[in-house]
Design a protein around this motif. Structure first.
Motif, PDB file in Angstrom:
ATOM      1  N   LEU A   1       0.850  -1.188   0.000  1.00 49.82           N
ATOM      2  CA  LEU A   1       0.000   0.000   0.000  1.00 49.82           C
ATOM      3  C   LEU A   1       0.886   1.239   0.000  1.00 49.82           C
ATOM      4  CD1 LEU A   1      -2.588  -1.077   2.731  1.00 49.82           C
ATOM      5  CD2 LEU A   1      -2.897  -1.167   0.243  1.00 49.82           C
ATOM      6  N   SER A   2       0.531   2.243  -0.811  1.00 48.07           N
ATOM      7  CA  SER A   2       1.352   3.446  -0.914  1.00 48.07           C
ATOM      8  C   SER A   2       0.491   4.691  -0.980  1.00 48.07           C
ATOM      9  CB  SER A   2       2.245   3.398  -2.168  1.00 48.07           C
ATOM     10  OG  SER A   2       3.123   2.300  -2.148  1.00 48.07           O
ATOM     11  N   LEU A   3       1.021   5.771  -0.430  1.00 47.89           N
ATOM     12  CA  LEU A   3       0.416   7.093  -0.544  1.00 47.89           C
ATOM     13  C   LEU A   3       1.502   8.067  -0.953  1.00 47.89           C
ATOM     14  CD1 LEU A   3      -1.831   9.228  -0.130  1.00 47.89           C
ATOM     15  CD2 LEU A   3      -1.085   9.384   2.266  1.00 47.89           C
ATOM     16  N   GLY A   4       1.261   8.796  -2.045  1.00 51.65           N
ATOM     17  CA  GLY A   4       2.239   9.753  -2.530  1.00 51.65           C
ATOM     18  C   GLY A   4       1.624  11.132  -2.691  1.00 51.65           C
TER      19      GLY A   4
ATOM     20  N   VAL B   1      -3.030   7.335  -4.366  1.00 48.15           N
ATOM     21  CA  VAL B   1      -3.076   6.134  -3.536  1.00 48.15           C
ATOM     22  C   VAL B   1      -2.891   4.926  -4.447  1.00 48.15           C
ATOM     23  CG1 VAL B   1      -4.459   4.738  -1.960  1.00 48.15           C
ATOM     24  CG2 VAL B   1      -4.634   7.241  -1.887  1.00 48.15           C
ATOM     25  N   SER B   2      -1.951   4.051  -4.119  1.00 49.43           N
ATOM     26  CA  SER B   2      -1.698   2.891  -4.974  1.00 49.43           C
ATOM     27  C   SER B   2      -1.542   1.629  -4.139  1.00 49.43           C
ATOM     28  CB  SER B   2      -0.443   3.109  -5.831  1.00 49.43           C
ATOM     29  OG  SER B   2       0.681   3.326  -5.021  1.00 49.43           O
ATOM     30  N   THR B   3      -1.718   0.516  -4.794  1.00 47.73           N
ATOM     31  CA  THR B   3      -1.616  -0.774  -4.119  1.00 47.73           C
ATOM     32  C   THR B   3      -1.041  -1.812  -5.077  1.00 47.73           C
ATOM     33  OG1 THR B   3      -2.858  -2.456  -2.885  1.00 47.73           O
ATOM     34  CG2 THR B   3      -3.954  -1.480  -4.785  1.00 47.73           C
ATOM     35  N   GLY B   4      -0.489  -2.858  -4.521  1.00 49.43           N
ATOM     36  CA  GLY B   4       0.010  -3.963  -5.315  1.00 49.43           C
ATOM     37  C   GLY B   4      -0.186  -5.266  -4.563  1.00 49.43           C
TER      38      GLY B   4
END
Length: 313
Positions: A67-70, A159-162
């Protein structure tokens, strides 16, 4: 910031490294990444525009889930280049109707336009030009606001996810399902957003062995339209090859871009190069450069990035 910025070029280059690292990791980690990028180009306009982007992100990596937030902060001398999805594109920003009227192959005129940004002496020494007139089918074409004083804006967060679909095995480092959403916190007048949701879904994979890394990602993006300028949904891609250079140093070459976003503008494409050094496994520093291959990409970009593991092995 490739899934953390599918933004053709250095952004996607950095993401490729993050994706490859995540695919081969286990356990839980919390990582901070930061990148400062400078880009300049004429794109489809009659004058050169310049931008400085500070991108800061947090990534939590579990055994298979990421999970990422940039959050980007953008300083630019023109609002003609707008962030769409995670890509800076020459939409014209508040003056996007001029781009919609463009004849392919012809530059969009730039001039001083009251209330449309630009105005005043440029902080970078770029003079404000008088309005430029052009004709298409006998009708005047609006100009886009010329470069002027530099403004600093907080851009839309991403907001991204993998999720790791296939685990690493031998030289195969895994297969990730990725997704990202750009939240519409800023409007067209800000010069850094469109006021619309953008969302992407894709896959990423990597192979490595003998000090060499190969990676590729492919994603589909749905972009929100501007009032007078429809934006096409696109396939975004990135491929690259990396190599250890001895000790803690490594290098990476990439090709990234997408299918066409604006009907009368060539699709973005960029070549990138990145050199990185790892400091004790917990810290990393990268230096990158990119060259645009088409009119919708910056002519040149330079970046300096860092990565700090805040928690985990």
């Amino acid at each position: 910031m490739a899934s953390i910025r599918r933004r053709a070029g250095i952004a996607l280059t950095t993401t490729g490294l993050v994706v490859a690292t995540a695919l081969g990791s286990a356990g839980q980690e919390l990582t901070w990444t930061g990148t400062i990028q400078y880009a300049q180009g004429r794109y489809i306009f009659t004058e050169t525009t310049r931008s400085w982007t500070l991108y800061s992100g947090l990534t939590w990596q579990g055994e298979r889930l990421r999970l990422s937030l940039g959050i980007p902060v953008v300083a630019q001398d023109s609002r003609a280049v707008t962030y769409v999805g995670e890509l800076p594109l020459p939409t014209g920003g508040p003056d996007h109707s001029a781009v919609a009227q463009r004849t392919k192959g012809e530059p969009v005129p730039m001039g001083r336009r009251g209330g449309s940004g630009g105005g005043g002496p440029s902080a970078m020494g770029v003079g404000v030009q008088p309005p430029v007139a052009a004709q298409t089918s006998g009708s005047p074409v609006d100009s886009v606001s010329a470069p002027g004083s530099v403004s600093v804006e907080l851009a839309d967060p991403v907001v991204s996810t993998g999720f790791q679909l296939l685990r690493s095995r031998g030289a195969f480092l895994g297969l990730d399902l990725t997704g990202a959403v750009k939240l519409p916190m800023r409007d067209l007048e800000s010069g850094v957003g469109t006021g619309e949701f953008d969302a992407g879904l894709g896959v990423s994979t990597a192979f490595g062995g003998g000090g060499t890394l190969l990676f590729a990602d492919l994603s589909w993006w749905r972009y929100g339209d501007l009032p007078d300028l429809p934006l096409d949904d696109v396939l975004s891609y990135g491929v690259g090859v990396g190599r250890t250079l001895g000790g803690r140093w490594s290098g990476l070459l990439t090709l990234s871009g997408s299918t066409g976003v604006i009907d009368n503008v060539d699709p973005p494409a960029e070549l990138g190069a990145l050199v990185s050094v790892a400091a004790g496994g917990k810290y990393g520093i990268t230096l990158g450069a990119g060259v645009g291959l088409t009119e919708s990409s910056p002519d040149v970009s330079l970046s300096l990035g860092g990565r700090i593991r805040l928690h985990g092995r």
